[in-house]
Write a protein that holds these residues in place. Sequence first.
Motif, PDB file in Angstrom:
ATOM      1  N   LEU A  12       0.814  -1.209   0.000  1.00 12.01           N
ATOM      2  CA  LEU A  12       0.000   0.000   0.000  1.00 12.01           C
ATOM      3  C   LEU A  12       0.851   1.263   0.000  1.00 12.01           C
ATOM      4  CD1 LEU A  12      -2.759  -0.956   2.600  1.00 12.01           C
ATOM      5  CD2 LEU A  12      -3.029  -0.749   0.123  1.00 12.01           C
ATOM      6  N   PRO A  13       0.372   2.298  -0.668  1.00  8.74           N
ATOM      7  CA  PRO A  13       1.095   3.573  -0.665  1.00  8.74           C
ATOM      8  C   PRO A  13       0.808   4.364   0.612  1.00  8.74           C
ATOM      9  CG  PRO A  13      -0.883   3.772  -1.981  1.00  8.74           C
ATOM     10  CD  PRO A  13      -0.809   2.329  -1.551  1.00  8.74           C
ATOM     11  N   ILE A  14       1.561   5.431   0.826  1.00 10.17           N
ATOM     12  CA  ILE A  14       1.347   6.358   1.938  1.00 10.17           C
ATOM     13  C   ILE A  14       0.576   7.555   1.402  1.00 10.17           C
ATOM     14  CG2 ILE A  14       2.423   7.696   3.775  1.00 10.17           C
ATOM     15  CD1 ILE A  14       2.990   4.674   3.885  1.00 10.17           C
ATOM     16  N   ALA A  15      -0.487   7.959   2.097  1.00  9.51           N
ATOM     17  CA  ALA A  15      -1.279   9.123   1.693  1.00  9.51           C
ATOM     18  C   ALA A  15      -0.671  10.373   2.314  1.00  9.51           C
ATOM     19  CB  ALA A  15      -2.731   8.955   2.143  1.00  9.51           C
ATOM     20  N   GLY A  39      11.954   4.215  -2.773  1.00 14.87           N
ATOM     21  CA  GLY A  39      11.141   3.009  -2.816  1.00 14.87           C
ATOM     22  C   GLY A  39       9.796   3.074  -2.152  1.00 14.87           C
ATOM     23  N   VAL A  40       9.326   4.275  -1.758  1.00 14.06           N
ATOM     24  CA  VAL A  40       8.027   4.401  -1.100  1.00 14.06           C
ATOM     25  C   VAL A  40       6.984   4.895  -2.096  1.00 14.06           C
ATOM     26  CG1 VAL A  40       6.729   5.558   0.732  1.00 14.06           C
ATOM     27  CG2 VAL A  40       9.106   4.889   1.119  1.00 14.06           C
ATOM     28  N   SER A  41       5.877   4.199  -2.202  1.00  9.10           N
ATOM     29  CA  SER A  41       4.765   4.642  -3.040  1.00  9.10           C
ATOM     30  C   SER A  41       3.980   5.710  -2.289  1.00  9.10           C
ATOM     31  CB  SER A  41       3.839   3.473  -3.377  1.00  9.10           C
ATOM     32  OG  SER A  41       4.539   2.474  -4.083  1.00  9.10           O
ATOM     33  N   VAL A  42       3.640   6.801  -2.983  1.00  4.72           N
ATOM     34  CA  VAL A  42       2.992   7.941  -2.322  1.00  4.72           C
ATOM     35  C   VAL A  42       1.769   8.390  -3.104  1.00  4.72           C
ATOM     36  CG1 VAL A  42       3.294  10.276  -1.405  1.00  4.72           C
ATOM     37  CG2 VAL A  42       5.254   8.703  -1.462  1.00  4.72           C
ATOM     38  N   LEU A  43       0.688   8.651  -2.386  1.00  9.42           N
ATOM     39  CA  LEU A  43      -0.501   9.287  -2.933  1.00  9.42           C
ATOM     40  C   LEU A  43      -0.442  10.755  -2.541  1.00  9.42           C
ATOM     41  CD1 LEU A  43      -3.211   6.654  -1.904  1.00  9.42           C
ATOM     42  CD2 LEU A  43      -2.116   6.913  -4.148  1.00  9.42           C
ATOM     43  N   LEU A  44      -0.334  11.649  -3.520  1.00  5.97           N
ATOM     44  CA  LEU A  44      -0.277  13.088  -3.272  1.00  5.97           C
ATOM     45  C   LEU A  44      -1.697  13.643  -3.296  1.00  5.97           C
ATOM     46  CD1 LEU A  44       2.713  13.687  -5.644  1.00  5.97           C
ATOM     47  CD2 LEU A  44       2.753  14.318  -3.243  1.00  5.97           C
ATOM     48  N   VAL A  45      -2.184  14.054  -2.131  1.00  5.35           N
ATOM     49  CA  VAL A  45      -3.574  14.489  -2.009  1.00  5.35           C
ATOM     50  C   VAL A  45      -3.646  16.012  -1.993  1.00  5.35           C
ATOM     51  CG1 VAL A  45      -5.666  14.368  -0.613  1.00  5.35           C
ATOM     52  CG2 VAL A  45      -4.104  12.400  -0.721  1.00  5.35           C
ATOM     53  N   VAL A  94      -9.411  13.299   3.306  1.00  8.09           N
ATOM     54  CA  VAL A  94      -9.248  12.365   2.191  1.00  8.09           C
ATOM     55  C   VAL A  94      -8.153  11.357   2.532  1.00  8.09           C
ATOM     56  CG1 VAL A  94      -8.613  12.132  -0.240  1.00  8.09           C
ATOM     57  CG2 VAL A  94     -10.079  14.025   0.487  1.00  8.09           C
ATOM     58  N   CYS A  95      -7.067  11.848   3.135  1.00  6.90           N
ATOM     59  CA  CYS A  95      -5.948  10.968   3.511  1.00  6.90           C
ATOM     60  C   CYS A  95      -6.382   9.909   4.521  1.00  6.90           C
ATOM     61  CB  CYS A  95      -4.806  11.795   4.099  1.00  6.90           C
ATOM     62  SG  CYS A  95      -3.889  12.796   2.915  1.00  6.90           S
ATOM     63  N   THR A  96      -6.994  10.337   5.609  1.00  7.49           N
ATOM     64  CA  THR A  96      -7.371   9.376   6.648  1.00  7.49           C
ATOM     65  C   THR A  96      -8.461   8.431   6.154  1.00  7.49           C
ATOM     66  OG1 THR A  96      -8.925  10.995   7.617  1.00  7.49           O
ATOM     67  CG2 THR A  96      -6.706  10.894   8.555  1.00  7.49           C
ATOM     68  N   ARG A  97      -9.334   8.931   5.286  1.00 11.03           N
ATOM     69  CA  ARG A  97     -10.405   8.073   4.764  1.00 11.03           C
ATOM     70  C   ARG A  97      -9.816   6.955   3.888  1.00 11.03           C
ATOM     71  NH1 ARG A  97     -13.618  12.017   3.708  1.00 11.03           N
ATOM     72  NH2 ARG A  97     -13.163  12.264   1.488  1.00 11.03           N
ATOM     73  N   ALA A 104      -4.691   3.076   1.510  1.00  9.84           N
ATOM     74  CA  ALA A 104      -3.387   3.637   1.876  1.00  9.84           C
ATOM     75  C   ALA A 104      -2.947   3.016   3.192  1.00  9.84           C
ATOM     76  CB  ALA A 104      -3.464   5.158   1.992  1.00  9.84           C
ATOM     77  N   ALA A 105      -1.634   2.967   3.397  1.00  7.74           N
ATOM     78  CA  ALA A 105      -1.084   2.348   4.609  1.00  7.74           C
ATOM     79  C   ALA A 105      -1.065   3.300   5.781  1.00  7.74           C
ATOM     80  CB  ALA A 105       0.334   1.858   4.325  1.00  7.74           C
TER      81      ALA A 105
END
Length: 343
Positions: A12-15, A39-45, A94-97, A104-105
């Motif tokens: 899972l990515p990090i939000a 190496g970290v997958s990231v969701l940019l919110v 949005v991140c916590t949801r 997201a992790a």
Amino acid sequence: MNAEAALSPKGLPIALDAAGGDFGAPPNVEGAVLAARAGVSVLLVGNPVALHAELGKYPGSGALPLEVVHADDVIGMDEHASDVRSRTGASINVCTRMVKEGRAAAAVSMGHSGATMASALLTFGRIKGVDRPAILTHMPARGGMTTLLDAGANADVKATYMAQWARLATVYLKVLEDQENPTVGLLSIGEEDHKGSALVIETHALLRELHGQGINFHGNVEGRDIFLGTTDIVVTDGFTGNVVLKLAEGEAKVMFGWIKEALNSSVKSKLGGLLVRTSLRGLAERMDPSTYGASILIGVKGLAFIGHGSANATAVKNALLRAARAHEGKLLPRLEAAFGETK
């Protein structure tokens, strides 16, 4: 532990609340790019237009494990934390949801700390057996670092809260720092058992009873012990902890200002400054809050990390690395297991 070497883009990515903080998207996007390269997958919110514009500044970012997620609102640093209840489209919500929904992790924000705490608590709820979550932070100390909590989430507390925080911090250090049996100190005005406020005396007695039951209680410690590294963990109420943290950060800035003035006071001093420049740079890095990235809100049933509003890209990167390590180390299940065993 070398965090970067241990991470991979799998899972899972990090939000990241990429709209939060004093400077908005620029440091958040740069930090995310640095973390993605590690190496970290990231969701940019945040606002997609602004985020894509920032990503365009970094050649090759399109091939990195980065994804932009739309959020049409952001809770500003001067707004009320309670706004998270009504502003569901705010970036931190949005991140916590996404963490709650399993997309997201962990959630990371350099924005409004109160809003981040409120959003995490409302969205995740508390770990069973935890009455109040706490902000866990790290402070530089002789030989490494000291873990301090609560750093500001709870001004008014009970002895039982601090005992719970001691157990939470113990598991945290076992998972993220490979410390098998970390020691716990209770912040007071003297090392003697009878010193301190009524709250401290009551907490001391409770921690003493719990010694050996998931807590390795050292006893009372004083303010200087935080920097001496007398214990691995220092527990206190959120009011005192926040004052200690802000005092330490402020003193570090003033101290380096004094050193700079002294080294520039004469020709001889300037020459001496050249000789110690490398050592001073290393010291400055140890005392820089960006080294630790962000503080975890520990005790909620989800991973949430809170950084400084003035955070730079290095702080954002390190926060994302720490969040990824917490997820990969199964910190949350281990915290829940620790309290399940206690029950």
